[in-house]
Every structure is written in C-alpha cells, then in structure tokens.
Design a protein around this motif. Structure first.
Motif, PDB file in Angstrom:
ATOM      1  N   GLU A 117       8.036  25.490 -27.429  1.00 50.98           N
ATOM      2  CA  GLU A 117       8.172  23.856 -27.511  1.00 50.98           C
ATOM      3  C   GLU A 117       7.584  22.648 -26.728  1.00 50.98           C
ATOM      4  O   GLU A 117       7.776  23.055 -24.949  1.00 50.98           O
ATOM      5  N   ARG A 118       7.059  21.212 -27.120  1.00 47.86           N
ATOM      6  CA  ARG A 118       6.857  20.868 -25.970  1.00 47.86           C
ATOM      7  C   ARG A 118       6.384  18.848 -26.574  1.00 47.86           C
ATOM      8  O   ARG A 118       6.850  19.271 -27.149  1.00 47.86           O
ATOM      9  N   LEU A 119       6.786  18.272 -25.748  1.00 51.03           N
ATOM     10  CA  LEU A 119       6.796  16.483 -26.211  1.00 51.03           C
ATOM     11  C   LEU A 119       5.179  16.130 -27.233  1.00 51.03           C
ATOM     12  O   LEU A 119       3.891  17.047 -26.734  1.00 51.03           O
ATOM     13  N   THR A 120       5.407  15.417 -27.819  1.00 50.97           N
ATOM     14  CA  THR A 120       4.166  15.109 -28.290  1.00 50.97           C
ATOM     15  C   THR A 120       4.238  14.273 -28.901  1.00 50.97           C
ATOM     16  O   THR A 120       5.224  13.505 -29.290  1.00 50.97           O
ATOM     17  N   TYR A 121       3.267  13.375 -29.894  1.00 52.54           N
ATOM     18  CA  TYR A 121       3.135  12.206 -30.672  1.00 52.54           C
ATOM     19  C   TYR A 121       3.261  12.922 -31.668  1.00 52.54           C
ATOM     20  O   TYR A 121       2.769  13.782 -32.378  1.00 52.54           O
ATOM     21  N   LEU A 143       6.518  20.245 -17.065  1.00 52.66           N
ATOM     22  CA  LEU A 143       5.318  19.859 -17.970  1.00 52.66           C
ATOM     23  C   LEU A 143       5.340  19.660 -19.140  1.00 52.66           C
ATOM     24  O   LEU A 143       5.028  18.270 -20.089  1.00 52.66           O
ATOM     25  N   PRO A 144       5.938  20.333 -20.194  1.00 53.22           N
ATOM     26  CA  PRO A 144       6.198  20.564 -21.697  1.00 53.22           C
ATOM     27  C   PRO A 144       7.264  19.307 -22.483  1.00 53.22           C
ATOM     28  O   PRO A 144       6.786  19.022 -23.390  1.00 53.22           O
ATOM     29  N   ARG A 145       7.503  18.755 -20.929  1.00 53.99           N
ATOM     30  CA  ARG A 145       8.684  17.867 -21.488  1.00 53.99           C
ATOM     31  C   ARG A 145       8.768  16.290 -20.791  1.00 53.99           C
ATOM     32  O   ARG A 145       9.174  15.450 -21.101  1.00 53.99           O
ATOM     33  N   ALA A 146       7.772  16.367 -20.571  1.00 51.48           N
ATOM     34  CA  ALA A 146       6.908  15.795 -19.663  1.00 51.48           C
ATOM     35  C   ALA A 146       6.441  14.152 -20.654  1.00 51.48           C
ATOM     36  O   ALA A 146       5.368  14.736 -21.047  1.00 51.48           O
ATOM     37  N   LEU A 147       6.017  12.968 -20.246  1.00 48.95           N
ATOM     38  CA  LEU A 147       4.850  12.035 -20.257  1.00 48.95           C
ATOM     39  C   LEU A 147       4.681  11.346 -19.057  1.00 48.95           C
ATOM     40  O   LEU A 147       5.901  10.854 -18.282  1.00 48.95           O
ATOM     41  N   ALA A 148       3.212  11.591 -18.635  1.00 48.74           N
ATOM     42  CA  ALA A 148       2.819  11.326 -17.879  1.00 48.74           C
ATOM     43  C   ALA A 148       2.792   9.527 -17.443  1.00 48.74           C
ATOM     44  O   ALA A 148       2.567   9.577 -18.696  1.00 48.74           O
ATOM     45  N   THR A 149       2.780   9.017 -16.346  1.00 43.22           N
ATOM     46  CA  THR A 149       2.216   7.820 -16.638  1.00 43.22           C
ATOM     47  C   THR A 149       1.051   7.298 -15.219  1.00 43.22           C
ATOM     48  O   THR A 149       0.168   6.704 -15.460  1.00 43.22           O
ATOM     49  N   TRP A 173       0.378  12.348 -22.088  1.00 41.19           N
ATOM     50  CA  TRP A 173       0.156  11.057 -21.185  1.00 41.19           C
ATOM     51  C   TRP A 173       0.417   9.945 -21.894  1.00 41.19           C
ATOM     52  O   TRP A 173       0.690   9.881 -23.632  1.00 41.19           O
ATOM     53  N   ALA A 174       0.388   8.698 -21.372  1.00 41.24           N
ATOM     54  CA  ALA A 174       1.403   7.873 -22.297  1.00 41.24           C
ATOM     55  C   ALA A 174       0.504   7.095 -22.876  1.00 41.24           C
ATOM     56  O   ALA A 174      -0.172   6.685 -21.881  1.00 41.24           O
ATOM     57  N   ARG A 175       0.457   6.372 -23.874  1.00 40.76           N
ATOM     58  CA  ARG A 175      -0.743   6.121 -24.588  1.00 40.76           C
ATOM     59  C   ARG A 175      -0.515   4.161 -23.591  1.00 40.76           C
ATOM     60  O   ARG A 175       0.572   3.621 -23.531  1.00 40.76           O
ATOM     61  N   CYS A 176      -1.814   3.674 -23.869  1.00 41.13           N
ATOM     62  CA  CYS A 176      -1.228   2.334 -23.815  1.00 41.13           C
ATOM     63  C   CYS A 176      -3.024   1.664 -24.082  1.00 41.13           C
ATOM     64  O   CYS A 176      -3.853   2.805 -24.525  1.00 41.13           O
ATOM     65  N   GLY A 177      -2.560   0.449 -24.624  1.00 35.82           N
ATOM     66  CA  GLY A 177      -4.311  -0.178 -25.083  1.00 35.82           C
ATOM     67  C   GLY A 177      -4.688  -0.747 -23.771  1.00 35.82           C
ATOM     68  O   GLY A 177      -4.787   0.105 -22.825  1.00 35.82           O
ATOM     69  N   THR A 178      -6.630  -0.779 -24.022  1.00 37.77           N
ATOM     70  CA  THR A 178      -7.399  -0.349 -23.186  1.00 37.77           C
ATOM     71  C   THR A 178      -8.265  -1.652 -23.454  1.00 37.77           C
ATOM     72  O   THR A 178      -9.303  -1.910 -22.979  1.00 37.77           O
ATOM     73  N   LEU A 232       5.302   4.098 -28.904  1.00 35.60           N
ATOM     74  CA  LEU A 232       4.865   6.059 -28.112  1.00 35.60           C
ATOM     75  C   LEU A 232       5.699   7.008 -29.817  1.00 35.60           C
ATOM     76  O   LEU A 232       7.212   6.971 -29.378  1.00 35.60           O
ATOM     77  N   PRO A 233       5.105   6.888 -30.446  1.00 32.99           N
ATOM     78  CA  PRO A 233       6.229   7.790 -31.443  1.00 32.99           C
ATOM     79  C   PRO A 233       5.848   9.307 -31.356  1.00 32.99           C
ATOM     80  O   PRO A 233       5.783  10.258 -31.394  1.00 32.99           O
ATOM     81  N   LEU A 234       6.610   9.184 -30.117  1.00 27.64           N
ATOM     82  CA  LEU A 234       7.275  10.553 -29.413  1.00 27.64           C
ATOM     83  C   LEU A 234       8.207  11.728 -30.586  1.00 27.64           C
ATOM     84  O   LEU A 234       8.490  10.787 -31.179  1.00 27.64           O
ATOM     85  N   THR A 235       7.635  12.666 -29.888  1.00 28.68           N
ATOM     86  CA  THR A 235       8.918  13.778 -30.841  1.00 28.68           C
ATOM     87  C   THR A 235       8.711  15.139 -29.920  1.00 28.68           C
ATOM     88  O   THR A 235       7.431  15.581 -29.459  1.00 28.68           O
ATOM     89  N   PHE A 236       8.796  16.333 -30.801  1.00 34.46           N
ATOM     90  CA  PHE A 236       8.829  17.751 -29.966  1.00 34.46           C
ATOM     91  C   PHE A 236       7.980  18.623 -31.562  1.00 34.46           C
ATOM     92  O   PHE A 236       8.168  18.324 -32.424  1.00 34.46           O
ATOM     93  N   GLU A 237       7.308  19.817 -30.390  1.00 34.06           N
ATOM     94  CA  GLU A 237       6.684  20.674 -31.152  1.00 34.06           C
ATOM     95  C   GLU A 237       6.826  22.363 -31.014  1.00 34.06           C
ATOM     96  O   GLU A 237       7.253  21.951 -30.092  1.00 34.06           O
TER      97      GLU A 237
END
Length: 244
Positions: A34-38, A185-191, A52-57, A23-28
């Motif tokens: 500001e908001r959380l992003t990849y 919500l802009p600082r959240a990583l939803a799971t 949203w949190a990334r995951c394989g499928t 999860l290459p997280l950063t802010f933009e």
C-alpha cells in the motif's frame, strides 16, 4: 516605488492563502504494498519515495507569513536558491552556499547538520535575520550565519496517514522521516525536504542598514498578526541537530 515598498520582500518560500488546494488523498496497492496517493495522482508527485503535498504556484494575494510553501522550499533545497528572493544563494566568488542557522553547529568539518531551512543569499541575510518568523523566535545572538560546501537530502518533514473503513486518517503530524525509513515513506505526505549540510564555515555580515531599521518593524508587525504557524517548532528542532 517607495523605499519602504522596495525593502519589504514577500519571501519566495512563503505561501499565499490563494495557493491552498484540496488534497484528494486515498491509498492504492503497488507491487503488493500500500501507498498513499491522490485520486487523480500524476507520476511527478512522488519524490524521494514519498508523495508530496500539493499547493498552488501562483504567487499573490494574502501572504501567510509563518507558513512554508512546500514546492518552493523543496526547489530551494535542491537547487540552492535563496529563501527570500528565489535566486541562487551561491557565492559568486567562492562557490559556497550562504545559510542562516538557528544555532551554531559543530565546526569540526566532519559532523553533518540537518536543517529544513533553505539557504539565504548574501544580499538577504540581514532581512532573513530580522523577518523570518522561525529565526526571530531564537535569540539573535545565537543565530549562526555561515557558508557551506554542499548539502544532500536526508529526509522529509511529513504527515503520516492510515485508513479505516474507507476514511483517510492522519496519525502523525509533521514528523521527520529519514529517506532510509522505507516502511514509513509510503504512508507519508511530505511537506518539506530535510538536507544535511557539510563543510560549514562561519561568516561575518555587515550591520543593519538604516533602511533595514526603518522597514523591519513594519514587516515584523505583519508577521505577528499572522497566527497560521504550524511548523516552526518542528523546524527549530531539526535545525538544532535532532537526528533522524
């Protein structure tokens, strides 16, 4: 295929170790805020105002019994799919969704009931009662099988992040955030997606079949050997009606 192998489902919402991704997280800065992003974010990775949190499928490999696959959980909630088989949990006769809750909600037809646990189709209610790690923590007599008239998204289960000198820091872990909490919500990583159930009606289910009694101990032993649980306690609180 043996009867045992046929009876042991690998639940649709359960992830595999091989589906973990970085999860290459950063802010933009977007529109002055500001908001959380990849670092390599795609537009579709935001929903309901949160990243949203990334995951394989690719399903397969070492199953992590006590964890929840973020994208499949969200899909079940939005599309009304069964947590066990991934097919529709809508009753073909009544048009109502089957659900298993960890305790009895108010049955006044008015009070909404929040949950992060996806629906369970009628065919897999017994298996969910016996095998789901979250539900098995509860007293079996308190588990509540029901159908609902509908549901709507009201929040997300998420981790909150901040940054300091270029470092991305998790400041809160697995908290419930309402969709109206636009300051968080802009600082959240939803799971996981939280929905509110309406028009809840109790339902009866048939007793365990001989196949259930024969195969469930094997499945339960596999679950007990998995110590990766990180979210069941939070799920339990929301399922029991913690207000957002």
């Amino acid at each position: 295929m043996t009867r045992l192998a046929a009876a042991l489902h690998e639940p649709y919402i359960t992830p595999y170790a091989e589906e973990r991704v970085e999860l290459p997280l950063t802010f933009e800065h977007v529109a002055g805020a500001e908001r959380l992003t990849y670092r390599d974010a795609l537009p579709g990775e935001w929903m309901f105002g949160a990243l949203w949190a990334r995951c394989g499928t690719t399903r397969g490999g070492t199953i992590l019994w006590s964890m929840v696959h973020t994208l499949r959980q969200r899909r079940c909630m939005i599309k009304g799919l069964c947590r066990v088989c991934g097919q529709s949990a809508t009753d073909s006769e009544t048009g109502r969704l089957w659900w298993v809750l960890s305790s009895m909600p108010p049955l006044d037809g008015v009070t909404p009931w929040p949950t992060v646990g996806p629906p369970t189709c009628r065919d897999h209610v017994t298996e969910a009662l016996n095998a789901c790690p979250h539900l098995r923590r509860r007293n079996r007599r308190k588990l509540f099988v029901c159908t609902v008239g509908g549901c709507m998204p009201i929040g997300v289960l998420a981790n909150l992040y901040d940054h300091d000198d270029g470092r991305i820091i998790e400041v809160r872990h697995q908290i419930a955030i309402g969709l109206d909490e636009t300051h968080l919500l802009p600082r959240a990583l939803a799971t996981q997606l939280i929905v509110s159930l309406r028009d809840i009606q109790p339902e009866a289910i048939a007793p365990d079949s001989p196949t259930d009694r024969e195969t469930m101990p094997t499945l339960q032993a596999a679950i007990r050997n998995d110590r990766t649980d990180t979210s069941c306690d939070v799920q339990q609180e929301i399922a029991e009606g913690v207000a957002l």
